[in-house]
Design an enzyme around this catalytic site. Structure first.
Site, PDB file in Angstrom:
ATOM      1  N   LYS A 266       0.867  -1.190   0.000  1.00 51.61           N
ATOM      2  CA  LYS A 266       0.000   0.000   0.000  1.00 51.61           C
ATOM      3  C   LYS A 266       0.894   1.227   0.000  1.00 51.61           C
ATOM      4  O   LYS A 266       1.724   1.392   0.895  1.00 51.61           O
ATOM      5  CB  LYS A 266      -0.904  -0.002   1.231  1.00 51.61           C
ATOM      6  CG  LYS A 266      -1.693   1.305   1.437  1.00 51.61           C
ATOM      7  CD  LYS A 266      -2.598   1.261   2.675  1.00 51.61           C
ATOM      8  CE  LYS A 266      -3.243   2.616   2.945  1.00 51.61           C
ATOM      9  NZ  LYS A 266      -4.092   2.631   4.156  1.00 51.61           N
ATOM     10  N   ASP A 271      -2.556  10.213   3.586  1.00 50.91           N
ATOM     11  CA  ASP A 271      -3.950   9.813   3.769  1.00 50.91           C
ATOM     12  C   ASP A 271      -4.669  10.850   4.626  1.00 50.91           C
ATOM     13  O   ASP A 271      -4.622  10.798   5.851  1.00 50.91           O
ATOM     14  CB  ASP A 271      -4.026   8.424   4.424  1.00 50.91           C
ATOM     15  CG  ASP A 271      -5.466   7.964   4.612  1.00 50.91           C
ATOM     16  OD1 ASP A 271      -6.385   8.609   4.053  1.00 50.91           O
ATOM     17  OD2 ASP A 271      -5.664   6.947   5.315  1.00 50.91           O
ATOM     18  N   LYS A 278     -10.073  13.010   7.979  1.00 49.18           N
ATOM     19  CA  LYS A 278      -9.600  12.630   9.317  1.00 49.18           C
ATOM     20  C   LYS A 278      -9.581  13.857  10.231  1.00 49.18           C
ATOM     21  O   LYS A 278      -9.586  14.989   9.762  1.00 49.18           O
ATOM     22  CB  LYS A 278      -8.178  12.068   9.224  1.00 49.18           C
ATOM     23  CG  LYS A 278      -8.086  10.672   8.639  1.00 49.18           C
ATOM     24  CD  LYS A 278      -6.654  10.174   8.659  1.00 49.18           C
ATOM     25  CE  LYS A 278      -6.528   8.796   8.046  1.00 49.18           C
ATOM     26  NZ  LYS A 278      -7.213   7.729   8.775  1.00 49.18           N
ATOM     27  N   ASP A 289       1.551   6.358   5.525  1.00 49.94           N
ATOM     28  CA  ASP A 289       0.582   5.416   4.981  1.00 49.94           C
ATOM     29  C   ASP A 289       1.107   4.717   3.722  1.00 49.94           C
ATOM     30  O   ASP A 289       0.400   3.948   3.086  1.00 49.94           O
ATOM     31  CB  ASP A 289      -0.741   6.143   4.699  1.00 49.94           C
ATOM     32  CG  ASP A 289      -1.942   5.245   4.879  1.00 49.94           C
ATOM     33  OD1 ASP A 289      -1.802   4.181   5.505  1.00 49.94           O
ATOM     34  OD2 ASP A 289      -3.025   5.604   4.378  1.00 49.94           O
ATOM     35  N   ASP A 348     -12.179   7.171   3.694  1.00 52.21           N
ATOM     36  CA  ASP A 348     -10.971   6.948   4.495  1.00 52.21           C
ATOM     37  C   ASP A 348     -10.574   5.462   4.530  1.00 52.21           C
ATOM     38  O   ASP A 348      -9.485   5.126   4.967  1.00 52.21           O
ATOM     39  CB  ASP A 348     -11.189   7.478   5.912  1.00 52.21           C
ATOM     40  CG  ASP A 348      -9.882   7.673   6.662  1.00 52.21           C
ATOM     41  OD1 ASP A 348      -8.811   7.591   6.023  1.00 52.21           O
ATOM     42  OD2 ASP A 348      -9.941   7.897   7.889  1.00 52.21           O
ATOM     43  N   GLU A 350      -9.463   3.707   2.220  1.00 50.82           N
ATOM     44  CA  GLU A 350      -8.952   3.776   0.847  1.00 50.82           C
ATOM     45  C   GLU A 350      -7.900   2.711   0.566  1.00 50.82           C
ATOM     46  O   GLU A 350      -7.670   2.362  -0.585  1.00 50.82           O
ATOM     47  CB  GLU A 350      -8.377   5.172   0.567  1.00 50.82           C
ATOM     48  CG  GLU A 350      -6.918   5.397   0.990  1.00 50.82           C
ATOM     49  CD  GLU A 350      -6.675   5.265   2.488  1.00 50.82           C
ATOM     50  OE1 GLU A 350      -7.641   5.401   3.260  1.00 50.82           O
ATOM     51  OE2 GLU A 350      -5.515   5.024   2.891  1.00 50.82           O
ATOM     52  N   ARG A 352      -7.786  -0.485   1.079  1.00 54.15           N
ATOM     53  CA  ARG A 352      -8.339  -1.701   0.444  1.00 54.15           C
ATOM     54  C   ARG A 352      -8.739  -1.409  -1.004  1.00 54.15           C
ATOM     55  O   ARG A 352      -8.739  -2.303  -1.835  1.00 54.15           O
ATOM     56  CB  ARG A 352      -9.517  -2.227   1.282  1.00 54.15           C
ATOM     57  CG  ARG A 352     -10.680  -1.291   1.396  1.00 54.15           C
ATOM     58  CD  ARG A 352     -11.576  -1.580   2.598  1.00 54.15           C
ATOM     59  NE  ARG A 352     -11.022  -1.069   3.852  1.00 54.15           N
ATOM     60  CZ  ARG A 352     -11.591  -1.216   5.037  1.00 54.15           C
ATOM     61  NH1 ARG A 352     -12.733  -1.872   5.155  1.00 54.15           N
ATOM     62  NH2 ARG A 352     -11.030  -0.732   6.120  1.00 54.15           N
TER      63      ARG A 352
HETATM   64  N1  BES Z   1      -4.265   4.562   6.873  1.00 59.45           N
HETATM   65  C1  BES Z   1      -5.397   4.336   7.690  1.00 59.45           C
HETATM   66  C2  BES Z   1      -5.124   3.358   8.827  1.00 59.45           C
HETATM   67  C3  BES Z   1      -4.212   3.854   9.904  1.00 59.45           C
HETATM   68  C4  BES Z   1      -4.705   4.601  10.956  1.00 59.45           C
HETATM   69  C5  BES Z   1      -2.888   3.525   9.875  1.00 59.45           C
HETATM   70  C6  BES Z   1      -3.853   5.019  11.959  1.00 59.45           C
HETATM   71  C7  BES Z   1      -2.047   3.950  10.861  1.00 59.45           C
HETATM   72  C8  BES Z   1      -2.521   4.689  11.913  1.00 59.45           C
HETATM   73  C9  BES Z   1      -6.532   3.767   6.850  1.00 59.45           C
HETATM   74  O1  BES Z   1      -6.578   4.215   5.550  1.00 59.45           O
HETATM   75  C10 BES Z   1      -7.791   4.200   7.510  1.00 59.45           C
HETATM   76  O2  BES Z   1      -8.042   5.365   7.556  1.00 59.45           O
HETATM   77  N2  BES Z   1      -8.547   3.246   8.015  1.00 59.45           N
HETATM   78  C11 BES Z   1      -9.748   3.543   8.699  1.00 59.45           C
HETATM   79  C12 BES Z   1     -10.748   2.486   8.319  1.00 59.45           C
HETATM   80  C13 BES Z   1     -12.147   2.820   8.721  1.00 59.45           C
HETATM   81  C14 BES Z   1     -12.669   4.009   7.927  1.00 59.45           C
HETATM   82  C15 BES Z   1     -13.012   1.613   8.480  1.00 59.45           C
HETATM   83  C16 BES Z   1      -9.461   3.522  10.191  1.00 59.45           C
HETATM   84  O3  BES Z   1      -8.626   2.734  10.634  1.00 59.45           O
HETATM   85  O4  BES Z   1     -10.052   4.318  10.901  1.00 59.45           O
HETATM   86 ZN    ZN Z   2      -4.789   4.814   4.740  1.00 57.79          ZN
HETATM   87 MN    MN Z   3      -7.594   6.054   5.370  1.00 58.15          MN
END
Ligand code: BES
Ligand code: ZN
Ligand code: MN
Length: 497
Positions: A266, A271, A278, A289, A348, A350, A352
């Protein structure tokens, strides 16, 4: 830091070795290691222990100068705790403490003569990697983008490891250095600011690696991605001014016909969350990210340096996730490269969306196995903290085998993972009224639903997913990229070669 092996015997003794500093072990019960005894002909080391100036606890140190029994300018006593139970924790603490002292000395070279072949439940290979990684960690700087660099530490530049000099230790040292160099690249990429470390920057880094190690590197741009119908990946790039890059990097060190291992990273270079923006605090950290992509490139540096006899292909889907008038909206439905339609309920989620198309792309290589690496979910940090990467595979015999292989590779490398479940119950959560799949599940088990989403795109090969949200980065005062899971991945590939 330069590392070498120095073997000692009855003729060529540690006592007569000329060096800036030699580190030897002492134990909690005031006992000297065998190496320490060889430097104690004048009794100074025993006297120091007796005096109570060093406890012998793991990680305690005492620096002695002008020890009569040693030709070295200094002798560093390093505590390893109790002799009976001096396992990996004690050694890691002792090695780290020694390296820390080395970094403060006016000496140019050092010998580390801890009993590296006697770590309980570990082999000399592990000990060599432990020393090399600690050396790199201590030397690593994060001042690349500061106008005034941090003052250069004094400290030793050349470190010799006192272990038997044979083919096995030579190979172990070469592998340890290659892995540590790979980790340094991964750290640099993760730490670099997101205005510099863009998808184009990652693509150029891959090209540079290609030149250095003769990898075949191909970069696909937007037009080519459109032709491939990677609409899920492309949907994430809609709000960004930075062009997306899809990177393919190949190390064909095995037999031409051998099925390759494919690593899929990835590569979100920032992000923001997109329209599902966020929160502000800590958003800067979302520059990491692209940690999955960085670990793929770092692993390639390592296997290139080792010239590993294995076919390995890296695939990186890289873009930014930004809000704008053109950005993807919650409710948008896209058709992924494999034909499944996806309702994007949260922009968010994204990772996947970029990975699913990269995983479909990986089919063309008829892979022996595919491992994707992604900072995929914050929930993985909640579940496992910063200690273990989350490991997901299907739950059948072939995948149990792959999971066991990855878990063991991580254990050996001190870069551990922990297996978490996927399956029908999590897929249920991804049902959408309007598309084949939704990109988020109901709250709860978010790491598992994310992995379950990916699983839909991996049915044509053996696959594992590593969620490295917690392990690739450390927050707080000394925040920065850790270089993980390069040790796990490199070790996994070494064992397969
Ligand atoms: N890049 C983030 C995951 C992440 C969060 C990595 C904090 C490292 C530290 C990912 O893209 C994301 O935002 N995931 C969301 C998923 C949710 C919307 C289902 C998350 O973890 O909140
Ligand atoms: Zn992300
Ligand atoms: Mn995200």
């Amino acid at each position: 830091m330069d590392f070498s092996i120095k073997a000692f015997d009855t003729k060529n003794t540690l006592a007569t070795a000329k060096t800036g500093v030699v580190a030897v072990a002492v134990f909690e019960n005031k006992k000297l290691s065998a190496a320490a005894k060889t430097l104690d002909s004048a009794g100074e080391i025993s006297a120091a222990l007796k005096s109570g100036d060093i406890s012998g606890k793991a990680g305690s140190t005492l620096l002695l100068r002008a020890v009569k029994g040693a030709a070295a300018e200094r002798v560093l006593l390093v505590g390893l705790g109790s002799e009976e139970t001096a396992g990996e924790k004690n050694f890691a603490a002792g090695v780290a403490a020694a390296i820390k002292v080395f970094a403060t000395l006016g000496a140019n070279d050092a010998i580390i003569a801890l009993p590296l072949a006697e770590v309980k439940e570990r082999d000399v290979n592990w000990a060599i990697r432990c020393v090399v990684q600690a050396g790199h960690e201590a030397a690593y700087r994060t001042d690349g983008q500061k106008s005034k660099k941090d003052p250069a530490a004094a400290g030793v530049k050349k470190l010799a490891l006192a272990v038997p000099n044979n083919a096995a230790t030579k190979l172990a040292l070469a592998q340890a250095v290659a892995i540590a160099n790979g980790m340094d690249l991964t750290k640099d990429l993760g730490n670099l600011s997101p205005n510099i470390c863009t998808p184009t920057y990652l693509a150029n880094t891959a090209k540079k690696l290609g030149k250095d190690y003769k990898f075949d590197v191909e970069i696909l741009d937007r037009k080519q991605l459109e032709a491939l119908k990677m609409n899920s990946f492309l949907s994430v790039t809609n709000g960004s001014e930075q062009p997306p890059k899809f990177i393919i990097i190949k190390h064909m060190g095995g037999k031409p016909k051998d099925a390759p291992v494919v690593l899929v990273g990835k590569g979100i270079t920032f992000d923001s969350g997109g329209i599902s923006l966020k929160a502000g605090p800590g958003m800067d950290e979302m520059k990491y990210d692209m940690g999955g992509a960085a670990s793929v490139l770092g692993t390639f540096r390592a296997i290139g340096e080792m010239n590993l006899k294995l076919n390995v292909i890296g695939v990186i889907a890289s873009c930014e996730n930004m809000p704008s008038g053109r950005a993807t909206k919650p409710g948008d439905i896209v058709t992924s490269m494999n034909g499944l339609t996806i309702e994007i309920l949260n922009t968010d989620a994204e990772g996947r969306l970029v990975l699913c198309d990269a995983l479909t792309y990986a089919e063309r290589f008829n892979p022996a196995a595919v491992v994707d690496i992604a900072t995929l979910t914050g929930a993985c940090i909640v579940a496992l903290g910063h200690h273990n990467s989350g490991l997901f595979t299907r739950h059948d015999a072939a995948h149990d085998k792959l999971a066991a292989e990855l878990l063991e590779a991580g254990q050996d490398a001190g870069d551990t993972a922990w297996r978490l479940p996927i399956g029908e119950l999590y897929n249920e959560q991804l049902k959408s009224n309007f598309a084949d799949l939704a990109n988020i599940g109901s709250p709860g088990g978010a790491s598992c639903t994310a992995a379950a989403f990916l699983e839909n795109f991996t049915r044509k090969y053996t696959w594992a997913h590593l969620d490295i949200a917690g392990t690739a980065w450390k927050s707080g005062g000394a925040k920065g990229s850790t270089g993980r899971p390069v040790p796990l991945l490199a070790n996994f590939l070494i064992k397969r070669a």
